[in-house]
Design a protein around this motif. Structure first.
Motif, mmCIF file in Angstrom:
data_model
loop_
_atom_site.group_PDB
_atom_site.id
_atom_site.type_symbol
_atom_site.label_atom_id
_atom_site.label_comp_id
_atom_site.label_asym_id
_atom_site.label_seq_id
_atom_site.Cartn_x
_atom_site.Cartn_y
_atom_site.Cartn_z
ATOM 1 N N ALA A 10 53.640 52.333 29.667
ATOM 2 C CA ALA A 10 53.776 51.982 31.084
ATOM 3 C C ALA A 10 55.109 52.473 31.628
ATOM 4 O O ALA A 10 55.187 52.952 32.770
ATOM 5 C CB ALA A 10 53.655 50.468 31.253
ATOM 6 N N THR A 17 55.914 59.280 37.195
ATOM 7 C CA THR A 17 55.448 59.150 38.579
ATOM 8 C C THR A 17 56.622 59.091 39.540
ATOM 9 O O THR A 17 56.595 59.695 40.620
ATOM 10 C CB THR A 17 54.592 57.879 38.725
ATOM 11 N N SER A 38 47.733 54.970 37.144
ATOM 12 C CA SER A 38 47.753 53.901 38.151
ATOM 13 C C SER A 38 47.625 52.529 37.506
ATOM 14 O O SER A 38 48.331 51.576 37.888
ATOM 15 C CB SER A 38 46.621 54.105 39.158
ATOM 16 N N GLN A 39 46.744 52.400 36.508
ATOM 17 C CA GLN A 39 46.567 51.122 35.832
ATOM 18 C C GLN A 39 47.826 50.713 35.079
ATOM 19 O O GLN A 39 48.213 49.533 35.088
ATOM 20 C CB GLN A 39 45.373 51.196 34.869
ATOM 21 N N ILE A 41 50.932 51.556 35.784
ATOM 22 C CA ILE A 41 51.969 51.172 36.742
ATOM 23 C C ILE A 41 51.688 49.777 37.315
ATOM 24 O O ILE A 41 52.593 48.944 37.452
ATOM 25 C CB ILE A 41 52.066 52.215 37.868
ATOM 26 N N LYS A 42 50.415 49.503 37.626
ATOM 27 C CA LYS A 42 50.056 48.171 38.130
ATOM 28 C C LYS A 42 50.369 47.101 37.085
ATOM 29 O O LYS A 42 50.858 46.012 37.416
ATOM 30 C CB LYS A 42 48.581 48.135 38.510
ATOM 31 N N ALA A 43 50.069 47.409 35.800
ATOM 32 C CA ALA A 43 50.368 46.447 34.736
ATOM 33 C C ALA A 43 51.869 46.228 34.602
ATOM 34 O O ALA A 43 52.330 45.100 34.369
ATOM 35 C CB ALA A 43 49.788 46.948 33.415
ATOM 36 N N GLU A 45 54.122 46.568 37.062
ATOM 37 C CA GLU A 45 54.543 45.781 38.227
ATOM 38 C C GLU A 45 54.206 44.304 38.024
ATOM 39 O O GLU A 45 55.006 43.416 38.371
ATOM 40 C CB GLU A 45 53.878 46.328 39.490
ATOM 41 N N LEU A 46 53.040 44.041 37.444
ATOM 42 C CA LEU A 46 52.648 42.660 37.171
ATOM 43 C C LEU A 46 53.578 42.039 36.137
ATOM 44 O O LEU A 46 53.994 40.875 36.263
ATOM 45 C CB LEU A 46 51.201 42.622 36.686
ATOM 46 N N ASN A 47 53.939 42.838 35.128
ATOM 47 C CA ASN A 47 54.844 42.367 34.078
ATOM 48 C C ASN A 47 56.220 42.042 34.637
ATOM 49 O O ASN A 47 56.856 41.046 34.257
ATOM 50 C CB ASN A 47 54.939 43.428 32.979
ATOM 51 N N ARG A 51 57.037 45.017 43.007
ATOM 52 C CA ARG A 51 56.433 46.310 43.327
ATOM 53 C C ARG A 51 57.459 47.410 43.133
ATOM 54 O O ARG A 51 58.623 47.273 43.526
ATOM 55 C CB ARG A 51 55.929 46.317 44.771
ATOM 56 N N ARG A 55 52.917 52.585 48.478
ATOM 57 C CA ARG A 55 51.739 53.452 48.426
ATOM 58 C C ARG A 55 51.317 53.776 49.849
ATOM 59 O O ARG A 55 50.799 52.925 50.556
ATOM 60 C CB ARG A 55 50.625 52.774 47.632
#
Length: 310
Positions: A10, A17, A38-39, A41-43, A45-47, A51, A55
């Motif tokens: 990640a 990116t 994308s997945q 990066i989202k993981a 950000e959640l961690n 943000r 986007r």
């Protein structure tokens, strides 16, 4: 003390990116799909609970959190790369795997191996024969020798030796077409080619003969297969003079023109830039180029090896 760290993949996805401000380009660099990037990066950000990117319709931009996070992440990757390089340099002794074409191995390298082992007794050579270009990211090969023009994208290339090339054909083909009275007549013959399909073009250019159109006929990445195709009468071929000496002497092949040295159509030492400073790579590179320079005039070399950086 245990520290909670985000997944390494990640972090790599975020750094790539952020550097390109493009999920697509980052995915190409990391050899994954844009959806996977994308997945990840989202993981991440959640961690982190923050943000990292704005986007937008036409692209991405870093948020304040992303701008603050990028420098330490990038620096951490640089430190890991540098530490890895230092360890590789310290432990870079022992086995050296060299991928080499069968003809060059038999005709040039093997008779000289005693000299290399005497000069570098701590390096154990492992010779593997192949004509295909090495994928250094997947194969356990340190350095390679290949015949061609020395143009290998993303790799360093040192010109080692040029060999005398002779155009030859099977007796059945010369019985059908006749012995050419001049090199220009060979433009109308069927040809067999090396994998780059450049040999005949260079040969005709050296004869100051203009050839129009793309090369036709089969091509081979193995000089042994190319020789078999010529022996089978599939066309005229350009082959190292030393390689076909016995076939010419026994009448199984016919020489169609004089032997010629093509300066750029040569054997090249090929390796990744990241391998350049490894001691065993440096040792082998210096040795083989010195040997090539000492062999001028023996029919294998036409000038001191010249380095080409690609």
């Amino acid at each position: 003390m245990n520290q909670k760290l985000p997944p390494l993949n990640a972090l790599r996805a975020f750094e790539a990116t952020a550097r390109h401000l493009s999920v697509k380009i980052a995915a190409e660099e990391l050899c994954v799909t844009p959806g996977a990037v994308s997945q990840m990066i989202k993981a991440l950000e959640l961690n982190l609970g923050a943000r990292l990117f704005h986007r937008m319709h036409r692209g991405l931009s870093l948020t304040e959190a992303g701008q603050n996070y990028l420098p330490p992440v990038r620096n951490a990757f640089r430190q890991i790369a540098e530490a890895t390089r230092r360890i590789e340099t310290v432990t870079d002794t022992g086995l050296l795997t060299v991928s080499i074409t069968p003809f060059f191995a038999a005709a040039w390298l093997v008779p000289r191996l005693n000299a290399f082992q005497a000069a570098y007794p701590d390096i154990d050579l492992q010779i593997v024969t192949s004509n295909a270009l090495v994928d250094f990211s997947r194969e356990t090969v340190d350095i390679a020798v290949r015949h061609g023009l020395g143009r290998y994208p993303g790799l360093c290339s040192d010109r080692v030796v040029a060999v005398e090339i002779v155009p030859v054909a099977a007796p059945a083909l010369t019985a059908q077409l006749g012995i050419p009275g001049s090199p220009a007549e060979l433009t109308h013959w069927p040809h067999v080619h090396d994998t780059e399909r450049k040999g005949w073009h260079l040969w005709f250019a050296a004869q100051e003969i203009a050839v129009i159109g793309s090369p036709r006929g089969p091509s081979f990445d193995d000089s042994g297969l190319l020789l078999k195709a010529v022996l089978a009468g599939q066309g005229a071929g350009l082959l190292p003079a030393a390689m076909v000496a016995s076939e010419l002497a026994e009448g199984r092949l016919v020489k169609l023109a004089d032997v010629l040295m093509l300066e750029d159509f040569a054997y090249y030492l090929v390796y990744p830039e990241r391998f350049r400073d490894r001691p065993k790579i440096t040792a082998f590179r210096q040795w083989i180029l010195n040997e090539a320079g000492a062999d001028q005039g023996d029919g294998m070399v036409d000038e001191t090896a010249v380095r080409h950086r690609l």
